[in-house]
Design a protein around this motif. Structure first.
Motif, mmCIF file in Angstrom:
data_model
loop_
_atom_site.group_PDB
_atom_site.id
_atom_site.type_symbol
_atom_site.label_atom_id
_atom_site.label_comp_id
_atom_site.label_asym_id
_atom_site.label_seq_id
_atom_site.Cartn_x
_atom_site.Cartn_y
_atom_site.Cartn_z
ATOM 1 N N VAL A 51 -21.831 -18.797 37.787
ATOM 2 C CA VAL A 51 -20.453 -18.803 36.927
ATOM 3 C C VAL A 51 -19.755 -19.548 37.577
ATOM 4 O O VAL A 51 -19.039 -20.425 36.855
ATOM 5 C CB VAL A 51 -19.994 -17.351 36.944
ATOM 6 C CG1 VAL A 51 -18.708 -17.259 36.066
ATOM 7 C CG2 VAL A 51 -21.135 -16.431 36.205
ATOM 8 N N ALA A 52 -19.504 -19.366 39.046
ATOM 9 C CA ALA A 52 -18.632 -20.042 39.703
ATOM 10 C C ALA A 52 -18.815 -21.580 39.724
ATOM 11 O O ALA A 52 -17.775 -22.431 39.467
ATOM 12 C CB ALA A 52 -18.168 -19.713 41.078
ATOM 13 N N ASN A 53 -19.849 -21.914 39.810
ATOM 14 C CA ASN A 53 -20.314 -23.628 39.825
ATOM 15 C C ASN A 53 -20.202 -23.934 38.531
ATOM 16 O O ASN A 53 -20.369 -25.440 38.273
ATOM 17 C CB ASN A 53 -21.728 -23.422 40.681
ATOM 18 C CG ASN A 53 -21.860 -24.972 40.997
ATOM 19 O OD1 ASN A 53 -21.040 -25.560 41.630
ATOM 20 N ND2 ASN A 53 -23.181 -25.476 41.103
ATOM 21 N N SER A 54 -20.231 -23.363 37.497
ATOM 22 C CA SER A 54 -20.274 -23.784 35.946
ATOM 23 C C SER A 54 -18.660 -24.174 35.533
ATOM 24 O O SER A 54 -18.483 -24.397 34.381
ATOM 25 C CB SER A 54 -20.718 -22.792 34.985
ATOM 26 O OG SER A 54 -19.728 -21.820 34.787
ATOM 27 N N ASN A 55 -17.634 -24.179 36.530
ATOM 28 C CA ASN A 55 -16.299 -24.617 36.064
ATOM 29 C C ASN A 55 -15.951 -23.697 34.938
ATOM 30 O O ASN A 55 -15.176 -24.026 34.296
ATOM 31 C CB ASN A 55 -16.387 -26.047 35.703
ATOM 32 C CG ASN A 55 -16.811 -26.916 36.894
ATOM 33 O OD1 ASN A 55 -16.305 -26.584 38.124
ATOM 34 N ND2 ASN A 55 -17.363 -27.925 36.648
ATOM 35 N N SER A 56 -16.254 -22.222 34.974
ATOM 36 C CA SER A 56 -15.574 -21.414 34.035
ATOM 37 C C SER A 56 -16.134 -21.539 32.893
ATOM 38 O O SER A 56 -15.459 -21.083 31.836
ATOM 39 C CB SER A 56 -13.968 -21.331 34.223
ATOM 40 O OG SER A 56 -13.625 -21.082 35.475
ATOM 41 N N GLN A 57 -16.991 -22.211 32.575
ATOM 42 C CA GLN A 57 -17.557 -22.367 31.042
ATOM 43 C C GLN A 57 -18.555 -21.244 30.896
ATOM 44 O O GLN A 57 -19.060 -21.111 29.576
ATOM 45 C CB GLN A 57 -18.330 -23.677 31.085
ATOM 46 C CG GLN A 57 -17.431 -24.898 31.340
ATOM 47 C CD GLN A 57 -18.206 -26.120 31.087
ATOM 48 O OE1 GLN A 57 -19.262 -26.244 30.336
ATOM 49 N NE2 GLN A 57 -17.725 -27.202 31.514
ATOM 50 N N LEU A 58 -19.110 -20.279 31.968
ATOM 51 C CA LEU A 58 -19.878 -19.115 31.547
ATOM 52 C C LEU A 58 -19.207 -17.889 32.058
ATOM 53 O O LEU A 58 -18.471 -18.076 32.870
ATOM 54 C CB LEU A 58 -21.472 -19.575 32.267
ATOM 55 C CG LEU A 58 -22.213 -20.669 31.956
ATOM 56 C CD1 LEU A 58 -23.206 -20.942 32.968
ATOM 57 C CD2 LEU A 58 -22.625 -20.519 30.653
ATOM 58 N N THR A 59 -19.581 -16.827 31.576
ATOM 59 C CA THR A 59 -19.408 -15.514 32.097
ATOM 60 C C THR A 59 -20.428 -15.010 32.763
ATOM 61 O O THR A 59 -21.896 -15.509 32.336
ATOM 62 C CB THR A 59 -18.859 -14.744 30.993
ATOM 63 O OG1 THR A 59 -19.826 -14.555 30.085
ATOM 64 C CG2 THR A 59 -17.572 -15.255 30.136
ATOM 65 N N LYS A 60 -20.329 -14.117 33.354
ATOM 66 C CA LYS A 60 -21.491 -13.190 34.157
ATOM 67 C C LYS A 60 -22.182 -12.571 33.227
ATOM 68 O O LYS A 60 -23.315 -12.691 33.376
ATOM 69 C CB LYS A 60 -21.012 -12.371 35.248
ATOM 70 C CG LYS A 60 -22.013 -11.893 35.995
ATOM 71 C CD LYS A 60 -21.397 -11.078 37.230
ATOM 72 C CE LYS A 60 -22.607 -10.404 38.010
ATOM 73 N NZ LYS A 60 -22.259 -9.579 39.278
ATOM 74 N N ILE A 78 -28.283 -22.778 28.591
ATOM 75 C CA ILE A 78 -29.497 -22.798 29.412
ATOM 76 C C ILE A 78 -29.177 -24.190 30.525
ATOM 77 O O ILE A 78 -29.374 -24.243 31.533
ATOM 78 C CB ILE A 78 -30.813 -23.076 28.674
ATOM 79 C CG1 ILE A 78 -31.024 -21.908 27.794
ATOM 80 C CG2 ILE A 78 -31.731 -23.605 29.635
ATOM 81 C CD1 ILE A 78 -31.254 -20.544 28.553
ATOM 82 N N VAL A 79 -28.480 -25.238 29.765
ATOM 83 C CA VAL A 79 -28.179 -26.499 30.586
ATOM 84 C C VAL A 79 -27.145 -26.276 31.569
ATOM 85 O O VAL A 79 -27.229 -26.588 32.693
ATOM 86 C CB VAL A 79 -27.848 -27.485 29.589
ATOM 87 C CG1 VAL A 79 -27.405 -28.755 30.389
ATOM 88 C CG2 VAL A 79 -29.089 -28.201 28.441
ATOM 89 N N LEU A 80 -26.120 -25.424 31.040
ATOM 90 C CA LEU A 80 -24.999 -25.267 32.150
ATOM 91 C C LEU A 80 -25.563 -24.216 33.244
ATOM 92 O O LEU A 80 -25.315 -24.552 34.434
ATOM 93 C CB LEU A 80 -23.987 -24.369 31.443
ATOM 94 C CG LEU A 80 -22.953 -25.152 30.698
ATOM 95 C CD1 LEU A 80 -22.009 -24.406 29.713
ATOM 96 C CD2 LEU A 80 -22.339 -26.098 31.458
#
Length: 115
Positions: A51-60, A78-80
């Motif tokens: 989540v942290a490495n996705s630049n806030s684009q994903l939630t847990k 999936i790509v993110l």
């Protein structure tokens, strides 16, 4: 007509499970690399780090869902996740393509029963 709809749903279920297995294998590889490298190298080895490495684009919750094998994830998700773990989609495909029916059955029996 009912039979065709059932077959599509079953094939989609297999894709969802194979995706979850692949993501879990990639994360496991990162965890193993992290243990070998020690704490000096920052390796993405947890849902929180994804989540942290996705630049806030994903939630847990989104990450957890993709790894669970119970719900469909978008391709963008999936790509993110894959890229957040430091992999390429080629790496994802190599693992995904090697999975067998027995891998899917084992996951369904062992993992999905606990979730």
């Amino acid at each position: 007509m009912y039979l065709i709809a059932y077959m599509i749903k079953e094939s989609e279920k297999i894709i969802i499970v194979k995706t979850a297995i692949t993501l879990r294998k990639m994360l496991s590889n990162n965890k193993n690399s992290s243990a070998k490298a020690g704490s000096s190298l920052e390796i993405v080895n947890s849902y929180d780090k994804i989540v942290a490495n996705s630049n806030s684009q994903l939630t847990k919750a989104t990450v957890n869902s993709a790894f669970s094998g119970k719900k469909r994830s978008t391709m963008a998700t999936i790509v993110l996740i894959v890229e957040s773990m430091g992999y390429t989609m080629t790496s994802f495909a190599e693992i995904y393509d090697k999975l067998s029916e027995s891998d899917v059955s084992r996951f369904e029996d062992e993992i999905l029963q606990r979730i």
